[in-house]
Design an enzyme around this catalytic site. Structure first.
Site, short mmCIF file in Angstrom:
data_model
loop_
_atom_site.label_atom_id
_atom_site.label_comp_id
_atom_site.label_asym_id
_atom_site.label_seq_id
_atom_site.Cartn_x
_atom_site.Cartn_y
_atom_site.Cartn_z
N GLU A 38 29.08 18.25 8.10
CA GLU A 38 29.72 18.96 6.99
C GLU A 38 28.72 19.95 6.39
O GLU A 38 27.94 19.58 5.49
CB GLU A 38 30.14 17.97 5.89
CG GLU A 38 31.15 16.95 6.35
CD GLU A 38 32.03 16.46 5.18
OE1 GLU A 38 33.25 16.50 5.34
OE2 GLU A 38 31.49 16.09 4.14
N GLU B 23 27.82 15.45 -1.53
CA GLU B 23 27.99 15.33 -2.99
C GLU B 23 27.23 14.11 -3.52
O GLU B 23 26.72 14.13 -4.63
CB GLU B 23 29.49 15.28 -3.34
CG GLU B 23 30.15 16.65 -3.10
CD GLU B 23 31.60 16.61 -2.70
OE1 GLU B 23 32.27 15.57 -2.88
OE2 GLU B 23 32.09 17.64 -2.18
N LYS C 159 37.97 12.14 -2.46
CA LYS C 159 36.95 12.36 -3.49
C LYS C 159 37.43 11.77 -4.83
O LYS C 159 38.12 10.76 -4.83
CB LYS C 159 36.60 13.85 -3.58
CG LYS C 159 36.22 14.43 -2.21
CD LYS C 159 35.60 15.78 -2.25
CE LYS C 159 35.24 16.24 -0.85
NZ LYS C 159 34.58 17.54 -0.81
N HIS D 192 27.53 11.44 1.91
CA HIS D 192 28.23 12.71 1.67
C HIS D 192 27.30 13.64 0.87
O HIS D 192 26.54 13.19 0.02
CB HIS D 192 29.54 12.47 0.90
CG HIS D 192 30.41 13.68 0.89
ND1 HIS D 192 30.19 14.73 0.04
CD2 HIS D 192 31.48 14.02 1.65
CE1 HIS D 192 31.11 15.68 0.28
NE2 HIS D 192 31.90 15.27 1.26
N GLY E 266 34.76 22.88 0.39
CA GLY E 266 35.50 23.31 -0.80
C GLY E 266 35.45 24.80 -1.06
O GLY E 266 35.84 25.26 -2.14
N SER F 172 36.32 22.71 4.65
CA SER F 172 37.43 23.67 4.64
C SER F 172 38.25 23.66 5.92
O SER F 172 38.72 24.70 6.37
CB SER F 172 36.92 25.09 4.33
OG SER F 172 36.33 25.14 3.04
N ASN G 86 39.10 12.54 2.87
CA ASN G 86 38.23 12.13 1.75
C ASN G 86 38.88 12.66 0.48
O ASN G 86 38.85 13.86 0.22
CB ASN G 86 36.83 12.73 1.96
CG ASN G 86 35.90 12.42 0.80
OD1 ASN G 86 36.26 11.66 -0.11
ND2 ASN G 86 34.72 13.00 0.82
P1 13P Z 1 37.03 20.31 1.95
O1 13P Z 1 37.94 20.04 3.11
O2 13P Z 1 37.76 20.34 0.64
O3 13P Z 1 36.16 21.51 2.18
O4 13P Z 1 36.04 19.05 1.81
C1 13P Z 1 35.36 18.62 2.94
C2 13P Z 1 34.63 17.37 2.61
O5 13P Z 1 33.68 17.37 1.84
C3 13P Z 1 35.12 16.11 3.20
O6 13P Z 1 34.23 15.07 3.00
#
Ligand code: 13P
Length: 255
Positions: A168, A98, A8, A96, A174, A213, A6
């Site tokens: 997740e 976010e 983002k 997601h 992150g 992560s 992803n």
């Molecule tokens: P990270 O791997 O940067 O923690 O992000 C995970 C994520 O949100 C994938 O959709």
């Protein structure tokens, strides 16, 4: 095993093209080591077509990061399932954390998006996961159950292979603070049991990804858990080497 990236809101068009070209070179160079895993990347909308083109002679699939529930119409700024299909997408991430946090996406919205994805032959990657406060309060399973049931409310009868669920935990995204393999396995087993309820025997065939992560150094411990069928990778998917390394670890587990 499915290793999905992803990206983002990262990569300009030249950056996305370079990353996709690096990834194409990586998968060609390591074709044997990667044979046992599926791979996908989800770039920003504006870079989908270039990414799909750069990866056209590989088996790496492309997906969107979200999608509107209408086929077309007056929804300024939105992107539809037919647009994703025409740009070369196989997958679409829905729900997601976010999107839930910053754009107000609800469980009902996620359920409608899953149905729309299926109506257009896109495989939804449904994201679920609790916040730190919810975990600390002992509510992690209840939250995840509500999210899974909401997401699949309109998905009865979907083939298990047309569904991906990504656990997740919000506190792991992150932060560099991944779930432990035991925490991931426990929640994945719980999600699998919910899926038995919702899609029947085919639950075993639904890819359950862990996200939050995941990096080359912790991927083996996470991907070797029995109910962890892949990863949804954020930061580490922005370089072909680290994403490819995680995919190789996944392939070794699957082989
Ligand atoms: P990270 O791997 O940067 O923690 O992000 C995970 C994520 O949100 C994938 O959709």
């Amino acid at each position: 095993m499915l290793i999905a990236g992803n990206w983002k809101m990262n990569t300009t068009l030249p950056e996305a093209t370079a990353l996709a070209e690096d990834l194409a070179a990586y998968v060609h160079e390591h074709a044997d080591a990667l044979a046992a895993t599926h791979m996908a990347v989800c770039p920003p909308f504006v870079n989908l077509e270039a990414t799909a083109r750069a990866l056209a002679d590989t088996d790496v699939a492309v997906g969107g990061q979200t999608m509107h529930t209408a086929d077309a119409g007056s929804y300024t700024g939105e992107t539809s399932a037919p647009m994703l299909r025409a740009a070369g997408c196989t997958y679409v991430i829905v729900g997601h954390s976010e999107r839930r946090k910053y754009f107000g996406e609800t469980d009902a919205d996620v359920g409608a998006k899953v149905a729309q994805a299926h109506a257009h032959s896109l495989i939804p990657i449904v994201c679920v996961g609790e916040t730190k406060a919810q975990r600390d309060a002992g509510d992690a399973e209840a939250i995840v159950e509500q999210q899974v049931r909401g997401a699949l409310a309109e998905a009865q009868g979907a083939a298990p292979t047309d569904l991906v669920v990504a656990y997740e935990p919000v506190w792991a995204i992150g932060t560099g603070d991944s779930a432990t393999p035991e925490q991931a396995q426990a929640m994945h087993a719980f999600i699998r049991s919910l899926l038995h309820d919702l899609v029947g025997d085919g639950a075993a065939d639904v890819h359950l990804l862990y996200g939050g992560s995941m990096k080359p150094h912790n991927a083996e411990a996470l991907l070797s858990q029995p109910d962890v069928d892949g990863g949804l990778i954020g930061g580490a998917s922005l370089q072909a080497d680290s994403f490819g390394a995680i995919a190789q670890i996944g392939a070794a587990q699957a082989a």
